[in-house]
Scaffold this motif. Structure first.
Motif, PDB file in Angstrom:
ATOM      1  N   GLU A   7       0.819  -1.205   0.000  1.00  0.00           N
ATOM      2  CA  GLU A   7       0.000   0.000   0.000  1.00  0.00           C
ATOM      3  C   GLU A   7       0.858   1.261   0.000  1.00  0.00           C
ATOM      4  OE1 GLU A   7      -3.123   0.397  -0.609  1.00  0.00           O
ATOM      5  OE2 GLU A   7      -3.270  -1.756  -0.848  1.00  0.00           O
ATOM      6  N   GLU A  11       0.510   4.024  -2.812  1.00  0.00           N
ATOM      7  CA  GLU A  11       0.228   5.419  -2.483  1.00  0.00           C
ATOM      8  C   GLU A  11       1.224   6.347  -3.169  1.00  0.00           C
ATOM      9  OE1 GLU A  11      -1.620   8.708  -1.185  1.00  0.00           O
ATOM     10  OE2 GLU A  11      -2.363   6.636  -1.131  1.00  0.00           O
ATOM     11  N   SER A 130      -6.366   0.575   0.582  1.00  0.00           N
ATOM     12  CA  SER A 130      -5.459   1.534   1.216  1.00  0.00           C
ATOM     13  C   SER A 130      -6.112   2.258   2.385  1.00  0.00           C
ATOM     14  CB  SER A 130      -4.975   2.562   0.188  1.00  0.00           C
ATOM     15  OG  SER A 130      -6.078   3.202  -0.428  1.00  0.00           O
TER      16      SER A 130
END
Length: 297
Positions: A7, A11, A130
């Protein structure tokens, strides 16, 4: 499997202007979802014109009832496919992917892997893994789908597929899985080795572990031909996995295509993923079709 490390990579991709975050998936119509699933496919018009029969189905399981989705060409009999979604479960994107696959000449069952805990969908439109709240909700569902539970589920799903009039039971069954579905396709092949002829994994996690029930230990139990499409950032974290898989398949005498897809992040294949990579997703899709065409005999 999705975790905090993947994640973090995802991101960074989104903050850098990742391609999918320019679209708000939660606002897309069903038709738009289908369009995304077909991407730049050359024969998209011909495939989309195939008349399909689709239905919401309740699959009887040893541990309850799995609310699932079944789609196939309107006429004739076809090889069955068991499609395992990623950790966000059965949702519009996977139904659209199933329709695309059905239009290629398959009877496709997309399952709710979390039926023990909740009916599908288990995420709302636009929700991503996320989001800490989403992870907090889904991780307990995932943990309940352990080795024993998933092996039992695989047998029940395949038994259901084989009872459908649209399924050609003289042909082998295929299975495909995304993210957490990677181990599930290996367990499916190991659970019903006489029926499963092909298994495809896309950015699968947890394929090789040090546990006694590691999915790779099932390789010797099944003759199914296999595709493993590995995300580049997954490979960077676990570079030995591809070698361990290749060694196990070679020892078992099982044909396997194992490839790291350059420029991809974990989760790149489903069209509603925030790190969707259309070009590489289409390549992986084409490799799956080639596998099914040759192995489901």
């Amino acid at each position: 499997m999705c975790d905090d490390f993947t994640e973090q990579d995802n991101e960074k991709f989104r903050q850098a202007g990742g391609q999918f975050n320019r679209r708000d998936f939660s606002k897309l119509s069903v038709a738009a979802v289908v369009s995304l699933c077909f991407g730049g496919l050359a024969n998209a018009s011909a495939v989309l014109s195939t008349e399909l029969t689709e239905s919401e189905v309740d699959v009887p399981m040893q541990n309850g009832v799995s609310d699932s989705y079944f789609v196939h060409p309107a006429k004739g009999q076809y090889p069955g496919i068991l499609l395992w979604p990623d950790i966000r479960g059965l949702r519009p994107a996977f139904k659209a992917m199933a329709r695309r696959l059905a239009a290629e000449g398959y009877a496709v069952l997309v399952v709710n892997p979390f039926y023990r805990d909740a009916k599908a969908p288990v995420v709302s439109p636009g929700e991503q893994f996320s989001d800490p709240k989403v992870r907090e909700r889904l991780i307990p569902f995932y943990r309940n789908l352990n080795h024993q539970a998933s092996m039992s589920d695989a047998r029940d799903y395949i038994a259901f597929i084989d009872k459908q009039s649209a399924v050609d039971t003289t042909r082998k069954i295929g299975t495909a899985g995304y993210c957490m579905g990677g181990p599930l396709i290996m367990r499916t092949a190991g659970a019903v080795p006489t029926r499963v002829g092909a298994a495809a994994s896309f950015h699968g996690g947890g394929l090789v572990t040090e546990e006694s029930d590691s999915p790779h230990l099932l390789i010797a139990n099944s003759p199914a031909h296999v595709l493993h499409a590995i995300a580049e950032n997954d490979d960077e974290r676990f570079p030995s996995v591809k070698h361990d898989l290749a060694k196990a398949y070679k020892a078992a005498g099982v044909p396997a295509e194992i490839e790291v897809y350059k420029g991809t992040l974990h989760g790149w294949c489903p069209p509603d993923s925030s790190v969707y990579n259309e070009q590489q997703a289409e390549k992986a899709w084409a490799r799956m079709l080639a596998l099914f065409k040759t192995a489901l005999v």
